[in-house]
Design an enzyme around this catalytic site. Structure first.
Site, PDB file in Angstrom:
ATOM      1  N   SER A   1      -0.258  58.501  50.256  1.00 12.37           N
ATOM      2  CA  SER A   1      -1.268  57.610  49.659  1.00 12.37           C
ATOM      3  C   SER A   1      -1.156  56.178  50.177  1.00 12.37           C
ATOM      4  CB  SER A   1      -1.184  57.655  48.128  1.00 12.37           C
ATOM      5  OG  SER A   1      -1.437  58.968  47.670  1.00 12.37           O
TER       6      SER A   1
ATOM      7  N   LYS B   1      -4.835  66.189  59.264  1.00 11.77           N
ATOM      8  CA  LYS B   1      -4.737  67.504  58.614  1.00 11.77           C
ATOM      9  C   LYS B   1      -5.904  68.386  59.078  1.00 11.77           C
ATOM     10  CE  LYS B   1      -2.121  65.252  55.049  1.00 11.77           C
ATOM     11  NZ  LYS B   1      -1.690  65.184  53.670  1.00 11.77           N
TER      12      LYS B   1
ATOM     13  N   GLU C   1       8.129  61.124  53.396  1.00 18.24           N
ATOM     14  CA  GLU C   1       6.901  61.396  52.661  1.00 18.24           C
ATOM     15  C   GLU C   1       7.256  62.051  51.322  1.00 18.24           C
ATOM     16  OE1 GLU C   1       3.278  61.580  55.486  1.00 18.24           O
ATOM     17  OE2 GLU C   1       4.030  63.584  55.194  1.00 18.24           O
TER      18      GLU C   1
ATOM     19  N   ASN D   1      -2.524  61.313  60.349  1.00 12.77           N
ATOM     20  CA  ASN D   1      -2.478  62.776  60.287  1.00 12.77           C
ATOM     21  C   ASN D   1      -3.787  63.253  59.652  1.00 12.77           C
ATOM     22  OD1 ASN D   1      -1.993  65.455  59.807  1.00 12.77           O
ATOM     23  ND2 ASN D   1      -0.350  65.135  58.311  1.00 12.77           N
TER      24      ASN D   1
ATOM     25  N   GLU E   1       3.473  70.015  53.592  1.00 17.37           N
ATOM     26  CA  GLU E   1       2.465  71.075  53.434  1.00 17.37           C
ATOM     27  C   GLU E   1       2.877  72.316  54.221  1.00 17.37           C
ATOM     28  OE1 GLU E   1      -0.907  68.673  54.551  1.00 17.37           O
ATOM     29  OE2 GLU E   1      -0.635  67.530  52.702  1.00 17.37           O
TER      30      GLU E   1
ATOM     31  N   HIS F   1       6.194  68.841  58.054  1.00 13.13           N
ATOM     32  CA  HIS F   1       5.399  68.235  56.986  1.00 13.13           C
ATOM     33  C   HIS F   1       5.551  69.060  55.709  1.00 13.13           C
ATOM     34  CE1 HIS F   1       1.947  66.799  54.720  1.00 13.13           C
ATOM     35  NE2 HIS F   1       1.952  65.742  55.509  1.00 13.13           N
TER      36      HIS F   1
ATOM     37  N   GLY G   1      -1.524  62.630  48.959  1.00 17.18           N
ATOM     38  CA  GLY G   1      -2.863  63.000  48.513  1.00 17.18           C
ATOM     39  C   GLY G   1      -3.108  62.817  47.029  1.00 17.18           C
TER      40      GLY G   1
HETATM   41  P1  13P Z   1      -2.133  60.957  52.222  1.00 14.08           P
HETATM   42  O1  13P Z   1      -2.113  59.648  52.952  1.00 14.08           O
HETATM   43  O2  13P Z   1      -3.513  61.560  52.156  1.00 14.08           O
HETATM   44  O3  13P Z   1      -1.452  60.864  50.899  1.00 14.08           O
HETATM   45  O4  13P Z   1      -1.285  61.996  53.091  1.00 14.08           O
HETATM   46  C1  13P Z   1      -0.041  61.607  53.573  1.00 14.08           C
HETATM   47  C2  13P Z   1       0.426  62.611  54.543  1.00 14.08           C
HETATM   48  O5  13P Z   1       0.676  63.741  54.189  1.00 14.08           O
HETATM   49  C3  13P Z   1       0.536  62.208  55.936  1.00 14.08           C
HETATM   50  O6  13P Z   1       1.210  63.143  56.687  1.00 14.08           O
END
Ligand code: 13P
Length: 253
Positions: free
Chosen positions: A216, A11, A170, A9, A100, A98, A176
């Site tokens: 992560s 983003k 997640e 992903n 976010e 997600h 992140g």
């Molecule tokens: P990170 O791997 O940067 O922690 O992000 C995970 C994520 O949100 C994947 O959708």
């Protein structure tokens, strides 16, 4: 055997040229180095999808996903992109719900449920995200939170439909932050999700659904995470933006 999947992903990262370059590196490495039957999914920004679709035609293991979709089929929804539009350019999957999008864009289990329906109607595989915040885990309500997310967003689907879904666990506190869930924490929740599907549907459906871990995930921790019986791969954020790192994660099975 459940499908093993590593999805990247991106983003809101990379401009168009950087995105095409990154994918061509990934495609070359995957074609040369990846022998297992893992499915690789790339989820770049919308603007890159069509260009990347052309590049991955030479990579049978690599598939294309969007990071979001509209909850509506068509019409006066300025700025939205429908699942059938995505399908029409060769996109095969879409990330839905997600954290976010839940936290920053007001998505709810109800709107996520509508998006999942749209994706299935258009013939896309929904990659449905769930997960708890740190406060929810600390407060001991993480199982309850995930159960509610599954029930409200997913469990209205019939048996045929649920079988087409990919689930991503997640934990919000791991996204992140560099603070990965331990393999035991991941396995515990993945088992819980699979049990919930078994109770709602049946064990053959529960056994066939791929459940990915996200938060992560790196080449350093992927092997241990993926070795758990209920962890079928990863949904990778930051580490999917570096071709070598991403392909090393793909090779962690
Ligand atoms: P990170 O791997 O940067 O922690 O992000 C995970 C994520 O949100 C994947 O959708």
């Amino acid at each position: 055997m459940r499908q093993k999947i590593v999805a990247g992903n991106w983003k809101m990262n990379t401009d168009y040229d950087q995105g095409l370059w990154l994918v061509s590196e990934v495609v070359n490495m995957v074609n040369d180095e990846v022998l297992s039957d893992v499915k690789v999914i790339i989820a770049p920004p919308f603007t890159h999808l069509f260009g990347i679709k052309q590049l991955i035609k030479s990579a049978p293991k690599v598939r294309l996903a969007a990071q979001n979709c509209s909850s509506e089929a068509s019409g006066a929804f300025t700025g939205e992109i429908s699942c059938s539009m995505l399908k029409s350019i060769g996109v095969e999957a879409v990330i839905i719900g997600h954290s976010e999008r839940r936290q920053l864009f007001g998505e709810t289990n109800f709107s996520i449920k509508k998006k999942i329906k749209q994706a299935l109607q258009a013939g896309l595989s929904p990659i449905v995200c769930c997960g708890e915040t740190w406060d929810e885990r600390n407060g001991g309500i993480h199982f309850q939170i995930i159960q509610t997310q599954l029930e409200e967003a997913l469990f209205a689907l019939n048996r045929d439909e649920i079988g087409k879904v990919i689930i991503a666990y997640e934990p919000v506190w791991a996204i992140g932050t560099g603070q990965t869930a331990t393999p035991d924490q991941a396995q515990e929740i993945h088992r819980f999700i699979r049990n919930a599907i078994q109770e709602k549907y049946n064990s053959s459906i529960a056994d066939s659904i791929s459940i990915l871990y996200g938060g992560s995930c790196t080449s350093k921790n992927a092997k241990e995470l993926f070795s758990n019986p209920d962890v079928d791969g990863g949904l990778v954020g930051g580490a999917s933006l570096k071709s070598r790192e991403f392909v090393d994660i793909i090779k962690s099975f």
